[in-house]
Design a protein around this motif. Structure first.
Motif: not given
Length: 206
Positions: A41-50
């Motif tokens: 990730i260079q920028s921003g916000l990510v959510r991992s989920s199942t």
């Protein structure tokens, strides 16, 4: 007699490494989860989920700049990477060089989040989660962590899913936290009081 090209007499050269594959993904978009692709990730916000057996979302973590994400880091199926903001990611060309530190960091974050979801009391879950988010993504201020809500969009639904609680309970507790001065809003920032105020031991041990 045909001469060999002079270039064959030179030492072999290293192959040219292609430019990193970059993606710009909008808010609510999905990071591709190809079987062998790691993204940084260079920028921003990510959510991992199942997803659970009854179709309920299970949040696995929040990831920001510098973190590695991707299918090779998970054994779960389904496994999704949702962009909570606009996100820029770059494919990792040499995982061996970049993965060790990130993997250790990811394991620690995941372990911490798992311990939060296993707390019994909803108040303890919420308090611990806000502290975790403050440490991860906030800036230290005079009285607490300052979380920029333009960069870290903490909706009540996102907080509820991360803590393993319901949205109704989360909304109620956030209101109680505000009334008690444990959190407050300033402009577009959420201020989370430091642990000695956020986690009163007498209450959370009850």
């Amino acid at each position: 007699m045909v001469r060999e090209p002079a270039s064959t007499l030179l030492p072999p050269t290293s192959p040219v490494t292609p430019a990193p594959h970059r993606l710009l993904i909008g808010r609510r978009g999905m990071v591709p989860t190809g079987a062998n692709v790691l993204w940084k990730i260079q920028s921003g916000l990510v959510r991992s989920s199942t997803w659970g057996e009854e179709g309920d979302m299970i949040s696995l973590g929040l990831w920001g700049p510098g973190d590695l994400i991707g299918r090779p880091l998970s054994c779960l199926d389904p496994y999704e990477l949702e962009c909570l903001t606009a996100v820029e990611v770059v494919a990792v060309s040499d995982p061996a060089l970049e993965s060790h530190e990130s993997l250790v960091r990811s394991l620690r974050y995941t372990e911490r989040l798992l311990s939060i979801t296993r707390l019994r009391r909803a108040e303890a879950k919420l308090a611990s989660l806000l502290g975790w988010i403050g440490e991860r993504f906030g800036q230290p201020g005079a009285t607490g962590w300052e979380i920029d809500l333009r960069r870290i969009p903490l909706t009540h639904q996102v907080i509820a899913e991360l803590s393993g609680s319901t949205r109704v309970t989360t909304t109620r507790l956030l209101g109680e936290f505000r009334q008690a001065g444990r959190i407050h809003r300033r402009d577009r920032a959420l201020i989370v009081r430091y642990p000695e105020t956020l986690y009163p031991p007498a209450r959370l041990s009850a």
